[in-house]
Scaffold this motif. Sequence first.
Motif, PDB file in Angstrom:
ATOM      1  N   ASP A 300     -70.338 -71.729 -82.107  1.00  0.00           N
ATOM      2  CA  ASP A 300     -69.640 -72.126 -83.317  1.00  0.00           C
ATOM      3  C   ASP A 300     -68.203 -71.597 -83.294  1.00  0.00           C
ATOM      4  N   ALA A 303     -67.193 -67.780 -82.742  1.00  0.00           N
ATOM      5  CA  ALA A 303     -68.270 -67.041 -82.075  1.00  0.00           C
ATOM      6  C   ALA A 303     -67.730 -66.172 -80.938  1.00  0.00           C
ATOM      7  N   THR A 306     -63.281 -67.793 -76.774  1.00  0.00           N
ATOM      8  CA  THR A 306     -62.027 -67.538 -76.079  1.00  0.00           C
ATOM      9  C   THR A 306     -62.084 -66.223 -75.309  1.00  0.00           C
ATOM     10  N   PRO A 453     -69.806 -59.256 -85.598  1.00  0.00           N
ATOM     11  CA  PRO A 453     -70.096 -58.648 -86.895  1.00  0.00           C
ATOM     12  C   PRO A 453     -68.867 -58.610 -87.787  1.00  0.00           C
TER      13      PRO A 453
END
Length: 700
Positions: A300, A303, A306, A453
């Motif tokens: 997504d 996420a 990169t 997180p």
Amino acid sequence: MSYSQLDRPVQFLKGVGPKRADSFAGLGVTTARDLLYHVPRRYDDASTVEPIGHLEVGMDVSAVGRIRSKGILPTRRGLRIFQAVLEDDSGMITVAWPGQPWLDRKLREGDTLLVSGKVRFFHGRQLQPREYTVLGRSSTGGSESAIGSGAGMIFVSYPATEDIPQWVLRGVFEKNLDEMLTWADDDEYVTQRMKVEHGLPSLRDSLAWLHRPETMYEAERGRRRLAFDELFFLQLVQAQARRKAIEERPGISHRRTNELIRPMHEALPFELTGAQARALREIYADMRSERRMNRMLQGDVGAGKTAVAVFAMLLAVEGGYQACMMAPTEILAEQHARSISSMLEPLGVGVTLLTGSLGAVERRAMLGSIASGTARVIVGTHALIQDAVVFDSLGMVVIDEQHRFGVKQRMALLEREGPTPDVLVMSATPIPRSLAMALYGDLDLSLLDEMPPGRTPVKTALRSPDRRPAVYDFVRSEIAAGRQAYIVYPLVDESEKVNLLSATREYERLSSEVFTEERVGLIHGQLAAGEKERVMREFLSGDLDILVATTVIEVGIDVPNASVMIIEHAERFGLSQLHQLRGRVGRGVAESHCILVAEPGEDALERLTVFRDTTDGFEVARADLRIRGQGDLFGSQQHGRDPALRFADLLADEDLLVEAQQEARAIIASDPDLQREEHVQISNHLHARYQHRLTMYGVG
Ligand code: ADP
Ligand code: MG
């Protein structure tokens, strides 16, 4: 492929003839094989069929009986009700179809019906069917045996048409199935070993169970084998493409020195997520092996793809190769160059950005440094591989937003001279693993299914159109706090046919009447590319507060300061599209909001509620597949020429897909050209049925 009886035109089957053959064409059935593969629409287990004498008011039942009498009953309010009295050995009941008088012409006395619905009280017991099937017509003979034979019977219903109704289909199957099943042996391709390893029944048994199951379990076993067939052949084509991509030409064994990778780890302000670490292990293993990497990294927005891609590029660079990343647009390429540059600068690795807007002198200098090898990490649009850009030692290519690039471009990378670079394609469109395997079976898959997180999820709300003023007030307050907003519409221009707001008209209204103090811009797909880029840049640099848009902003663009996404007529958008749009906000530190403005019908309400209540892209994607179905799965990719998956269900059959992929890859690994005796049937079938797919992947 040698001629099989199954290739016979359906016309020559018993009880068909030229006239009915024409009608069969309307069902997509022209040969005996087509008929054999005509998939039942539903099964009704006779053991759950209630004897008519036992039906009681309030029950929701299936019943089977013969029409004893029938007629149209006019009511005082002008409604015409078709009624039939249905009878079996145990009793009789009236069945009523309000408002469907034409059934009087379709149904005959003596017809055997399967009906399901609720028993009501109306001048005695009355059944009001949700569904009915004509199991048999007395003039056709034979079908009567279907009734009353008790437990162990399954009623099969087929997709039918006005011209080829259910009872005709059933009659034709009854007269021909046994013979067709003996012909089916000609089509068998599954080897003894495959049967044992995958627990597959024979083709003949599977088709027999499909059409004449004695239990629901048999029907399911038959379907499962036929689903395996579909998935196996899709995977077989892709396994050949995969083999061509990773084995036909020498790849590069990248050498890990840790010269760059270690300092990069140390400089990183965060720990990699478990999913990122797993993906990196898979990627490193591919890159260090001498086979070429052909892998998809799916995750997504946000996420952390990169970061993974940068590590992969560093592995190539520290071993002495160049690495490049391609993006679908110039803005996205610039964005990538900026963020990669900030990651690599501390390591002393420069990033070269090659776009079409460079001046001639500058461009020549850059091409020079790419050709000489001074440029190690290069970012650009896909013109990078299409143009005559000469690399010194290209060892690794990252392709961003793979769905904008087709199979063709992926395969085109193979046409380059010399050792073929490793390829990592990244996709920010979350799709369920099984769907990814079906669509991209030629690639290996790494999934980032875990978010870093500390993210604040975007808050999603559903508002009816009469709440717009409050929504606008909210936008105003966010802008006053220094942030920016998107307002998205489904259309560019007002359409006469549908009563929808359009981006252009609303832009005029919003800028002149609603947001008079704010700076409002407009972007849509009909603007020239340069104009689109200009507007996007204005929004990016904060010169616009509000961007009125169509879905052109869906992919990729990153404006961290934008904190509000308003989607008008949200009911018009698919779940995945909504998710992509929502992904445009929540990229900065501010809490972000996605507001769906819609007056949804019941169907849309389910969709929008699912969407409001989850931010997990993979969950949204699964819901999308479940709600929309897999009907046009391959539509855009394969120009609708492929048979859709008719037996396989990608959500339910994921395990089967894994088996089919493993089997296909193993066969291609051991016998790439399918020349072994035991694979001849597979090869025949592949070329007879899947030639266009082979061509598409350039493997046959
Ligand atoms: P994607 O390319 O998948 O959309 P990015 O790689 O751009 O995602 O990452 C989005 C943001 O999250 C970036 O600011 C990046 O620095 C940060 N990020 C990436 N990986 C982690 C991680 N493991 N922990 C915390 N932040 C991360
Ligand atoms: Mg390699």
